[in-house]
Structure formats: C-alpha cells, structure tokens
Design a protein around this motif. Structure first.
Motif, short mmCIF file in Angstrom:
data_model
loop_
_atom_site.label_atom_id
_atom_site.label_comp_id
_atom_site.label_asym_id
_atom_site.label_seq_id
_atom_site.Cartn_x
_atom_site.Cartn_y
_atom_site.Cartn_z
N ALA A 1 0.85 -1.20 0.00
CA ALA A 1 0.00 0.00 0.00
C ALA A 1 0.88 1.24 0.00
O ALA A 1 2.04 1.20 0.42
N PRO A 2 0.36 2.38 -0.45
CA PRO A 2 1.15 3.62 -0.43
C PRO A 2 1.50 4.04 0.98
O PRO A 2 0.85 3.65 1.96
N ASP A 3 2.54 4.85 1.09
CA ASP A 3 2.95 5.41 2.38
C ASP A 3 1.77 6.19 2.97
O ASP A 3 1.24 7.10 2.34
N PRO A 4 1.32 5.84 4.20
CA PRO A 4 0.12 6.46 4.76
C PRO A 4 0.33 7.88 5.28
O PRO A 4 -0.64 8.56 5.62
N THR A 5 1.57 8.35 5.37
CA THR A 5 1.82 9.69 5.88
C THR A 5 1.82 10.70 4.74
O THR A 5 1.76 10.34 3.57
N ILE B 1 1.65 12.68 -0.11
CA ILE B 1 3.07 12.46 -0.44
C ILE B 1 3.78 12.16 0.87
O ILE B 1 4.04 13.06 1.68
N GLY B 2 4.06 10.88 1.09
CA GLY B 2 4.54 10.42 2.38
C GLY B 2 6.01 10.66 2.62
O GLY B 2 6.75 11.23 1.80
N PRO C 1 13.03 15.17 -10.36
CA PRO C 1 12.89 14.51 -9.04
C PRO C 1 11.54 14.79 -8.38
O PRO C 1 10.95 13.91 -7.76
N PHE C 2 11.07 16.04 -8.52
CA PHE C 2 9.79 16.39 -7.89
C PHE C 2 8.62 15.75 -8.62
O PHE C 2 7.64 15.32 -7.99
N MET C 3 8.71 15.66 -9.95
CA MET C 3 7.66 14.99 -10.72
C MET C 3 7.61 13.51 -10.39
O MET C 3 6.53 12.93 -10.21
N MET C 4 8.80 12.86 -10.30
CA MET C 4 8.86 11.45 -9.96
C MET C 4 8.30 11.19 -8.56
O MET C 4 7.62 10.20 -8.32
N ILE D 1 4.49 11.32 -8.73
CA ILE D 1 3.92 10.16 -9.41
C ILE D 1 4.01 8.91 -8.54
O ILE D 1 3.04 8.16 -8.37
N LEU D 2 5.18 8.67 -7.95
CA LEU D 2 5.41 7.44 -7.19
C LEU D 2 4.81 7.47 -5.79
O LEU D 2 4.79 6.45 -5.11
N SER D 3 4.32 8.63 -5.35
CA SER D 3 3.73 8.71 -4.01
C SER D 3 2.49 7.84 -3.87
O SER D 3 2.16 7.42 -2.75
N SER D 4 1.80 7.54 -4.98
CA SER D 4 0.60 6.69 -4.92
C SER D 4 0.92 5.23 -5.17
O SER D 4 0.02 4.40 -5.17
N PHE D 5 2.18 4.90 -5.39
CA PHE D 5 2.59 3.52 -5.63
C PHE D 5 2.83 2.80 -4.30
O PHE D 5 2.98 3.44 -3.25
N PRO D 6 2.87 1.47 -4.33
CA PRO D 6 3.14 0.72 -3.09
C PRO D 6 4.44 1.18 -2.43
O PRO D 6 5.44 1.47 -3.11
N ALA D 7 4.41 1.23 -1.12
CA ALA D 7 5.57 1.73 -0.37
C ALA D 7 6.81 0.87 -0.62
O ALA D 7 7.94 1.38 -0.62
N GLY D 8 6.62 -0.43 -0.84
CA GLY D 8 7.76 -1.30 -1.11
C GLY D 8 8.53 -0.89 -2.34
O GLY D 8 9.77 -0.98 -2.38
N LEU D 9 7.83 -0.42 -3.39
CA LEU D 9 8.50 0.05 -4.60
C LEU D 9 9.30 1.31 -4.32
O LEU D 9 10.42 1.47 -4.82
N VAL D 10 8.72 2.22 -3.55
CA VAL D 10 9.41 3.47 -3.22
C VAL D 10 10.64 3.18 -2.37
O VAL D 10 11.71 3.79 -2.56
#
Length: 635
Positions: A484-488, A507-508, A541-544, A547-556
C-alpha cells in the motif's frame, strides 16, 4: 444517288418486334430462374443456416444469467440459503450449492481483507450478492440429442452420494437422473491447497445412443467487474493460454467484440486479479473450445469464461467421463509451477503478469523470495536483494559514473578551448575531439551502460508490484503494509497537524526521502548542455516523487535504497579521481557544471562521423562495389 444501307419500314418493324420478343423472353427466363431455381436454393440455405445456428447454440455452454430484478443481499445470508455441501482444507473453506452444483462460496484462510487480519478474503460469492462470482460444470446435449434428452442446468437439484463433506482425504459424488433414465455424476476431490478436480460422468440407461459434450464455466457478474482499477503495468481480467499462445483480454473489449473464441488441445482459461486467479483447466491433449464472453443482460454486466470438450456418442448401456480441474486461490508462483508439472500444463505460471521481461522477472522473483525466506523477513530480503542487484550491474554503473567524472575533470581544459576558439565553431569541434582522444573520454559512453540497466531495474520493479509475498508485509517504522502507499503526508507534517489531506496530496515520508536521493544523484551527474533540458531535469525529481507517491511503499523503498547505493558508488569514484562533491547545493551549480553547460559538445553522430574520417586512408585503392550474386532457386 442511292443509299444501299438505308432500311425499309418493314425491316424496322421486324427489328422492333424481335427486340420486344427478346426482352420478354429474358424476363420470363429470369422469373423462371428466380421462382424455381434461386428461391428454393435460398430457402434451403436459410433453413440449413438456422439449423446450424440452433446446433451451435446447443453446443455452447449456457450463459449464467442474473435475476431480472436483482435484490442485493448479504453474502452471509446468501450462503445460508438452500441445500449446500460444505468443503474445507488447510487453506480454504466454503460450500457448493446443490441447486445447479455451483461453486459459489470460497474463503481463503491465510489471506485477509485488511492488515488487522479480521476478515478473510472471500473469493467466490453466490448469485444475488453484490458481486456474484462462481463456477459450474455440466453436459450439453448435441447433434440429434439436442432436443431429445434433458441435461442438468442451473435449476437442477443434485443429490449427494457417500460423504457429506468434501476434504482433501474424502471426495464426494453428486448425481442426478434425467427423465430418460440417464445418470449424470460429479465426483469432486480437493487437494491441500487450492485445486479441485471434477470428474464428470454420464451413464446412458435410456435404451438408445445419445450425443453429449462436457462444459465448464466461470462467471463474474455485476458492475464491480467493469470498474476494476486500471493498472498500466498489470493485466486484470480474462486470461487464457491455448496451444503455446497467451491471450489477455480487457473487459471493455469484450463489450465491443462480444466474445473471444479459440480451439486447442492444451491450455487453461479464467479471470485474473492482481493477487488472485480463478480458472478452468480442461482435460489436456483433447480438442477443446475456449471462449470468453462479455455482455449486458437486464443492465447487469456479465463476464464468462468457459470450455467445451469434444462431442461424444454414448451408446445404450455405456458411459463416458471427462475431468476438469478448477483453481481458485492466490497466485503463488512456486505452487503454480508445481501444478504445471503435476497436471502437465503449459505455462500455468503466466497467470502472474511477469511482463515482457519474463526472462528476468521470474528469476528475480525466485532469488528475492529465497533470500526473504532464508532471513525470515521480506523487508530485509528486499534490501539484500537490491544490494545483490547493484553488485551485478556494478561494472556497467562504474563505467557510466567514470565517464561522468572524467567530463568534470576536463572541464577547465574545455573552458580554455572555448576561449581560444571563441569565433571558430569548426575549430572548437576538432579541438574537443582531440581533447576527448587524448584524455580517453567519450561523452556518450555513460549512456549505453545506463540503457542496459533499465530492463534490469524495471524487471525488479515489476516483481515487487505483482508479488503476493509483499501483500500486508510490514517494513521498519510506520510502514505496516509494503503493498500500500505510504500512509503519511508532508502536508500535515506527517500526522502532527490534525488535517485530512486530499488523496492527491498524500506524499509520504518515504517518497520525500526518495526525492532527496534523486536530487543528490542529479548533483553528481553532469548537467545537460541545453539550458531548457537542464530546467526540465531539475524538475524531474519532484515529478517522480509526485507520481510514485501513490505507488506501493515497497516500490518506493526499493527505489530509494537503490538510489542511495548509486550515490555511495558514484561518490567514492569521484573522490578517488580527486573531484569535489557538492551534494546539498541543489540549486547552486558548481564551476565544472557551468563550464559543461556553456561548451557546445559534439553529438554522437558527429563523433562517429569524425572517427570514420580519421580512419579512412585516402591513398588506399578503391575497391569497386559489385552486386551480390543471385541465388539459384532449388527445384
């Protein structure tokens, strides 16, 4: 003067009469042909077409329709209605509705809806619930038997013979006898995981030969099926593998085209979700028709995957049987591989969407899960595997970083050349070529190793996105579910301010840490020579991060850890080459960066052209170019 060619009035009348007779004759012949030849042929062809249509309809699996006016009831209430046969194994439990012999109640023991581990995942649901999802098996009356014998349907009430509960050690048999005294049996067995085996048998006691064909279906009803979350890198929906060919169909395409059909002797078919698969495995090495349909009946979307076996003639007093396997469970790769060997299935592992880099993603999955099982933690396993992966690409990354570092080393010399050849662009280009040759620097050398690494890291990204092992797995700190995405979020200071932030602003902390690593990595790399490209790269970096803030936390976390290892490797290399490191001056450019931006570098094509010109020998004899000899065709 005489006119020999001029016709007399009598001749003109004869010509007119002959023309009229000819036209009448043509009309009569046309009418005779249309009435006595064409029309009977058309009627016969239409009758044959209708007969074929009826025969085809009789040879298709019935569409599992929803009630005309469905009343949504709770699942617990639906499974408590009617006569049912219960089943249970160490991994699943549920029941089979004896009316229609439907597999419509299945719950997974080891998987839960939320991380609180209170409600188990219910994979199948009965008709009348919010999202009906079930499977059924039966026979089609074909050929001359299509309208002469009764076969089981959705309203048939099956009886139980023998055991009253299905377990891995006790199979059960359901039976039904038709008015023609034809006995239909379903012998159902269950293994210790997620696979059912349904052995269908027909015993013909009718006194005459009958023609039948076995079928099996999986049906999914309701609007939820057409509103699945779209994932760019993941396929969810109808999937099949038939005779060495993978077919992935989208829900919306089924409504446009109506159906998908293929014929084959080996394969499987069903519906796939991110973590679950429900599908059919017909009897292998036997010609089978595979079909997927999508349509609306009474405004209810219906999706159905089914198989139809070979038509069989059963003589009086004889019997025939057919075995179909039914899978409903999680997409565990090792388990799928074991079923592939046990049942001799072609690529059953492809129910997991490994993507175009299958040759990388599956080995990565095996190594990652082996490390995780060995150390006893998926989180630690992910960090260790990322280190292992960075070691694998170390030579390629080192070559890229060395090329970048050398560009910074020769920056002062490039500045001198720029001042020397201020008004001579061609001379500047030649001088740069000589400088690159002398210092053994190639500005394009750092790009190729980076391109080679892209499939490798995308393959691991794909593995982490689809692997069920990461589902509901915690990481250190505040991450309770790596899938799941970072909840913070930074917009409420990570929970310090009592404010419900909109979802698009979630954006966690881990995406913010990733952004910092991307900025540092950007500072260690030479800037683009074009000012506009430099501004775009500054925003990347800010665009990435967004975008990745809604991806699973494991990927981030993986991306952040991989960036950190890259920064360490590049920093050590730059220190060894005597380069100053400006990690935290994100918006202040170093002296070397300013020089690299000001100097107009030759492009890759210019460099190739220069190399060719340097290697050409003007005094060498010119060899004439001759066309290739034509090959003789073999007789």
């Amino acid at each position: 003067m005489t006119f020999n060619n001029m016709q007399r009035p009598d001749d003109q009348n004869n010509d007119r009469r002959n023309l009229i007779i000819f036209m009448l004759a043509v009309f009569v012949l046309f009418m005779v042909y249309d009435v006595f030849i064409k029309q009977p042929y058309v009627d016969k062809a239409r009758a044959l077409q209708e007969a074929q249509k009826q025969e085809q309809t009789s040879q298709e699996a019935p569409i599992a329709k929803a009630p005309a006016e469905p009343v949504i009831i709770e699942r617990s209430k639906a499974v408590s209605q009617g006569n049912r046969l219960s089943f249970e194994s160490p991994t699943i439990s549920g029941s089979i509705a004896l009316k229609g012999a439907r597999f419509d109640d299945l719950t997974l023991h080891n998987y839960f809806e939320t991380i609180e581990d209170k409600i188990e995942v219910s994979l199948l649901s009965p008709s009348g619930t919010e999202r009906p999802y079930f499977s059924s098996f039966g026979w089609l009356a074909t050929g001359s038997s299509a309208n002469n014998i009764a076969v089981p349907d959705k309203n048939t009430l099956w009886r139980v013979s023998g055991n009253n509960k299905l377990t891995p050690t006790s199979p059960v048999t359901l039976y039904w006898v038709s008015p023609q005294n034809i006995r239909f049996e379903l012998t159902i067995s269950l293994d210790k995981q997620y696979m059912f085996a349904i052995d269908q048998k027909v015993i013909n006691n009718s006194g005459k030969a009958i023609s039948v064909a076995p079928y099996a279906l999986v049906a999914e009803h309701g609007s939820l099926a057409s509103q699945k979350r779209k994932a760019v890198i993941l396929h969810e929906g109808p999937i099949s593998y038939i005779d060495d060919e993978l077919y992935e169909k989208k829900y919306k395409d089924l409504f446009k085209k109506g159906r998908f059909e293929e014929q084959g002797s080996r394969g499987w078919i069903g519906f796939t979700q991110k973590y679950w698969f429900v599908g059919l495995i017909p009897q292998q090495n036997e010609e089978t028709k595979y079909r997927v349909i999508g349509q609306k009946i009474d405004d209810t979307p219906i999706y159905q995957a089914d198989t139809i076996g070979t038509e069989t003639i059963v003589n009086a007093g004889q019997s025939t049987s057919n075995t179909t396997h039914f899978f409903a469970g999680p997409k565990q790769v090792r388990m799928l591989d074991s079923y592939e060997k046990e049942l001799d299935l072609p690529h059953f592992d492809l129910v997991v969407d490994f993507g175009m880099f299958y040759f990388l993603t599956k080995p990565f999955y095996y190594v990652l899960t082996w490390i995780s099982h060995t150390v006893g933690s998926f989180a630690i396993g992910l960090l260790m595997f990322t280190v292992l992966l960075r070691l694998m690409v170390f030579p390629l990354a080192q070559k890229s970083f060395r090329s970048f570092a050398k560009m910074r080393v020769i920056a002062p010399k490039m500045k001198e050349l720029q001042e020397t050849y201020k008004d001579n662009r061609e001379g500047m280009q030649k001088a740069l070529f000589e400088l690159y040759r002398k210092e053994d620097v190639n500005p394009a050398a750092g790009c190729l190793p980076m391109l080679i690494q892209i499939p490798i890291f995308f393959a691991l990204y794909k593995v982490l996105y689809v692997t069920i092992e990461m589902r509901h797995t915690p990481f250190f700190g505040w991450i309770n579910d790596m899938s799941a995405p970072d909840p913070t979020t930074i917009f409420n200071l990570f929970g310090m301010i009592p404010w419900d932030v909109p979802s698009f602003l979630m954006i966690g902390a881990w995406p913010c840490i990733m952004c910092i690593t991307l900025l540092i990595q950007q500072r260690l790399s030479p800037p683009p020579t074009d000012p506009f490209q430099s501004q775009i790269m500054l925003m990347m970096p800010f665009m990435m991060t967004f975008i990745l803030s809604s991806f699973p936390a494991g990927l981030v976390i993986y991306w952040t850890w991989s960036n950190t290892l890259s920064v360490i490797q590049q920093s050590v290399l730059m220190k060894s080459m005597g380069q100053d490191i400006h990690l935290f001056s994100f918006f202040k450019k170093s002296k070397e960066d300013k020089i690299l931006e000001e100097v107009e570098h030759p492009g890759a094509l210019d460099m190739i052209e220069h190399e060719i010109e340097e290697n050409l020998d003007d005094n060498a004899p010119i060899t004439p170019i001759t066309p290739p000899k034509r090959k003789r065709k073999k007789k």
